[in-house]
Design an enzyme around this catalytic site. Structure first.
Site, PDB file in Angstrom:
ATOM      1  N   HIS A 252       9.637 -44.575 -72.187  1.00 55.22           N
ATOM      2  CA  HIS A 252      10.792 -45.450 -72.393  1.00 55.22           C
ATOM      3  C   HIS A 252      12.044 -44.935 -71.675  1.00 55.22           C
ATOM      4  O   HIS A 252      12.896 -45.735 -71.272  1.00 55.22           O
ATOM      5  CB  HIS A 252      11.031 -45.670 -73.888  1.00 55.22           C
ATOM      6  CG  HIS A 252       9.896 -46.436 -74.515  1.00 55.22           C
ATOM      7  ND1 HIS A 252       9.167 -45.955 -75.589  1.00 55.22           N
ATOM      8  CD2 HIS A 252       9.307 -47.610 -74.164  1.00 55.22           C
ATOM      9  CE1 HIS A 252       8.217 -46.822 -75.887  1.00 55.22           C
ATOM     10  NE2 HIS A 252       8.278 -47.828 -75.038  1.00 55.22           N
TER      11      HIS A 252
ATOM     12  N   GLU B 245       7.809 -61.300 -75.794  1.00 55.96           N
ATOM     13  CA  GLU B 245       6.572 -60.623 -76.223  1.00 55.96           C
ATOM     14  C   GLU B 245       5.606 -61.703 -76.726  1.00 55.96           C
ATOM     15  O   GLU B 245       5.937 -62.467 -77.633  1.00 55.96           O
ATOM     16  CB  GLU B 245       6.909 -59.634 -77.347  1.00 55.96           C
ATOM     17  CG  GLU B 245       5.718 -59.139 -78.160  1.00 55.96           C
ATOM     18  CD  GLU B 245       4.620 -58.494 -77.322  1.00 55.96           C
ATOM     19  OE1 GLU B 245       4.911 -57.463 -76.662  1.00 55.96           O
ATOM     20  OE2 GLU B 245       3.505 -59.025 -77.308  1.00 55.96           O
TER      21      GLU B 245
ATOM     22  N   GLY C  12       5.235 -64.369 -71.169  1.00 55.03           N
ATOM     23  CA  GLY C  12       6.241 -64.014 -70.167  1.00 55.03           C
ATOM     24  C   GLY C  12       6.018 -64.708 -68.835  1.00 55.03           C
ATOM     25  O   GLY C  12       6.960 -64.961 -68.082  1.00 55.03           O
TER      26      GLY C  12
ATOM     27  N   ASP D 280       7.150 -54.524 -69.178  1.00 52.28           N
ATOM     28  CA  ASP D 280       6.574 -53.452 -69.988  1.00 52.28           C
ATOM     29  C   ASP D 280       5.275 -53.993 -70.600  1.00 52.28           C
ATOM     30  O   ASP D 280       5.181 -54.282 -71.798  1.00 52.28           O
ATOM     31  CB  ASP D 280       7.572 -53.059 -71.078  1.00 52.28           C
ATOM     32  CG  ASP D 280       7.053 -51.938 -71.953  1.00 52.28           C
ATOM     33  OD1 ASP D 280       7.712 -51.646 -72.978  1.00 52.28           O
ATOM     34  OD2 ASP D 280       5.990 -51.375 -71.629  1.00 52.28           O
ATOM     35  N   SER D 281       4.299 -54.172 -69.726  1.00 53.70           N
ATOM     36  CA  SER D 281       3.111 -54.946 -70.130  1.00 53.70           C
ATOM     37  C   SER D 281       1.921 -54.032 -70.424  1.00 53.70           C
ATOM     38  O   SER D 281       1.946 -52.840 -70.125  1.00 53.70           O
ATOM     39  CB  SER D 281       2.714 -55.881 -68.991  1.00 53.70           C
ATOM     40  OG  SER D 281       2.242 -55.098 -67.906  1.00 53.70           O
ATOM     41  N   THR D 282       0.904 -54.663 -70.953  1.00 58.08           N
ATOM     42  CA  THR D 282      -0.381 -53.994 -71.076  1.00 58.08           C
ATOM     43  C   THR D 282      -0.994 -53.939 -69.677  1.00 58.08           C
ATOM     44  O   THR D 282      -0.362 -54.315 -68.696  1.00 58.08           O
ATOM     45  CB  THR D 282      -1.286 -54.829 -72.015  1.00 58.08           C
ATOM     46  OG1 THR D 282      -1.082 -56.220 -71.722  1.00 58.08           O
ATOM     47  CG2 THR D 282      -0.949 -54.576 -73.473  1.00 58.08           C
TER      48      THR D 282
HETATM   49  N1  SAM Z   1       3.789 -49.078 -72.991  1.00 55.40           N
HETATM   50  C1  SAM Z   1       2.560 -49.780 -73.023  1.00 55.40           C
HETATM   51  C2  SAM Z   1       1.801 -49.599 -71.753  1.00 55.40           C
HETATM   52  O1  SAM Z   1       2.372 -49.179 -70.763  1.00 55.40           O
HETATM   53  O2  SAM Z   1       0.606 -49.886 -71.772  1.00 55.40           O
HETATM   54  C3  SAM Z   1       2.753 -51.242 -73.276  1.00 55.40           C
HETATM   55  C4  SAM Z   1       3.927 -51.598 -74.117  1.00 55.40           C
HETATM   56  S1  SAM Z   1       3.766 -53.011 -75.066  1.00 55.40           S
HETATM   57  C5  SAM Z   1       2.775 -52.562 -76.392  1.00 55.40           C
HETATM   58  C6  SAM Z   1       2.803 -54.095 -74.049  1.00 55.40           C
HETATM   59  C7  SAM Z   1       2.976 -55.499 -74.581  1.00 55.40           C
HETATM   60  O3  SAM Z   1       2.756 -56.492 -73.579  1.00 55.40           O
HETATM   61  C8  SAM Z   1       2.011 -55.871 -75.723  1.00 55.40           C
HETATM   62  O4  SAM Z   1       2.722 -55.914 -76.934  1.00 55.40           O
HETATM   63  C9  SAM Z   1       1.427 -57.214 -75.311  1.00 55.40           C
HETATM   64  O5  SAM Z   1       1.285 -58.098 -76.396  1.00 55.40           O
HETATM   65  C10 SAM Z   1       2.461 -57.684 -74.308  1.00 55.40           C
HETATM   66  N2  SAM Z   1       1.984 -58.706 -73.370  1.00 55.40           N
HETATM   67  C11 SAM Z   1       0.795 -58.748 -72.705  1.00 55.40           C
HETATM   68  N3  SAM Z   1       0.713 -59.867 -71.948  1.00 55.40           N
HETATM   69  C12 SAM Z   1       1.897 -60.538 -72.133  1.00 55.40           C
HETATM   70  C13 SAM Z   1       2.430 -61.761 -71.619  1.00 55.40           C
HETATM   71  N4  SAM Z   1       1.713 -62.516 -70.751  1.00 55.40           N
HETATM   72  N5  SAM Z   1       3.671 -62.136 -72.004  1.00 55.40           N
HETATM   73  C14 SAM Z   1       4.396 -61.365 -72.869  1.00 55.40           C
HETATM   74  N6  SAM Z   1       3.949 -60.199 -73.411  1.00 55.40           N
HETATM   75  C15 SAM Z   1       2.709 -59.797 -73.038  1.00 55.40           C
END
Ligand code: SAM
Length: 284
Positions: free
Chosen positions: A62, A106, A138, A155-157
């Site tokens: 972060h 999110e 997103g 900050d995605s998966t």
């Molecule tokens: N720090 C972590 C990493 O680098 O893997 C990820 C942080 S956070 C937990 C990732 C977030 O992205 C998840 O909560 C997931 O639900 C969200 N996410 C995945 N696809 C998304 C989309 N299309 N739009 C918005 N959020 C999304």
């Protein structure tokens, strides 16, 4: 009976750590959401069985996903965070009193709800008056935005499941349109080390290079991610993260950071030779 969590980093390499307690397990419309309490890393958020955030090393991720852009353009006022459901990215952004608006998009409300319960430190600033939470995709959210943000943080998966569309040319083009003239995009950019992660990084970086005039990659040490060598992408319309870096301006914010500092800002962009060569060669 001993309980261990294991994540498969490749078909031939796994990463395990001992579990105190399985705290939470729910399936949302988007993914399996679990929290485990562990001896080494504290509480850990797992999405579809993959480590996302741990109490012990979240500060690294972060810090580096936020402060590099803020030290390149200390005048950033309007920020969009895509993903970031644990709240750690938003927490770091709210430390800047110069930031006026933070939209966090999110897709999975369950991640935010559970993070508020099990990761109180990372989710501690989601109720800041400047923060607006959108529980939406997103990919769609940015489609109709134009010149609305100075910084977009993806900050995605990983590029699988709901996160896959956050690594596409169309999405990056919409982010470009949504950014102001000094706009910066920072994206979760996987890793150079294991083949699958390196291919994802090269694909994302190659797409960004076709859209943004300035595209760089920077690194940080992330113990709980595959190989520990993790990358962010830095794409910008006009500001370079080293040439336009303003260390003295950034220091005036007087922020105490546990990982980021103005020396590591520069060092993070000094990539190993094999990584530089991989990026220059592009995706195979
Ligand atoms: N720090 C972590 C990493 O680098 O893997 C990820 C942080 S956070 C937990 C990732 C977030 O992205 C998840 O909560 C997931 O639900 C969200 N996410 C995945 N696809 C998304 C989309 N299309 N739009 C918005 N959020 C999304």
């Amino acid at each position: 009976m001993e309980l261990w969590f294991t994540e498969e980093h490749t078909d031939y390499a796994k990463f395990s750590f001992k579990v105190k307690k399985h705290l939470y397990s729910e399936k949302s419309p988007f993914q399996q959401v679990d929290f485990i309490d562990t001896y080494e890393f504290g509480k850990v958020l797992l999405l579809d069985g993959l480590v996302m955030v741990t109490e012990k090393d979240e500060f690294i991720y972060h810090d580096m996903i936020t402060h590099v852009a803020m030290a390149t353009n200390p005048e950033i006022k309007r920020v969009l965070v895509i993903g970031g459901g644990d709240g750690g990215t938003v927490r770091e952004l709210t430390r800047y009193n110069t930031i006026e608006k933070i939209d966090m998009v999110e897709i999975d409300e369950l991640v935010v709800k559970a993070s508020r319960e099990f990761l109180p430190l990372t989710s501690s600033k989601l109720d800041d008056e400047r923060v607006t939470l959108y529980f939406e995709d997103g990919i769609k959210f940015v489609e109709d935005k134009e010149n609305e943000y100075d910084l977009i943080i993806v900050d995605s998966t990983d590029p699988i499941g709901p996160g896959e569309g956050l690594f596409t040319t169309e999405f990056y083009k919409n982010c470009y349109k949504a950014l102001s003239d000094k706009g910066i995009l920072v994206n979760q950019n996987e890793s150079p080390y294991y083949e699958r992660d390196a291919k994802a990084m090269l694909r994302a970086t190659g797409k960004l290079k076709k859209i943004f005039p300035i595209v760089e990659v920077y690194q940080f040490h992330m113990p709980t991610y595959p190989s520990g060598h993790w990358l962010f992408g830095f794409a910008s319309k006009s500001l370079h993260p080293i040439k336009d870096f303003k260390p003295e301006e950034w220091k005036k914010f007087n922020l105490k950071t546990k990982y980021y500092n103005t020396e590591i800002h520069v060092g993070a962009f000094a990539l190993p030779t094999y990584v530089k060569e991989m990026i220059e060669a592009g995706v195979k």
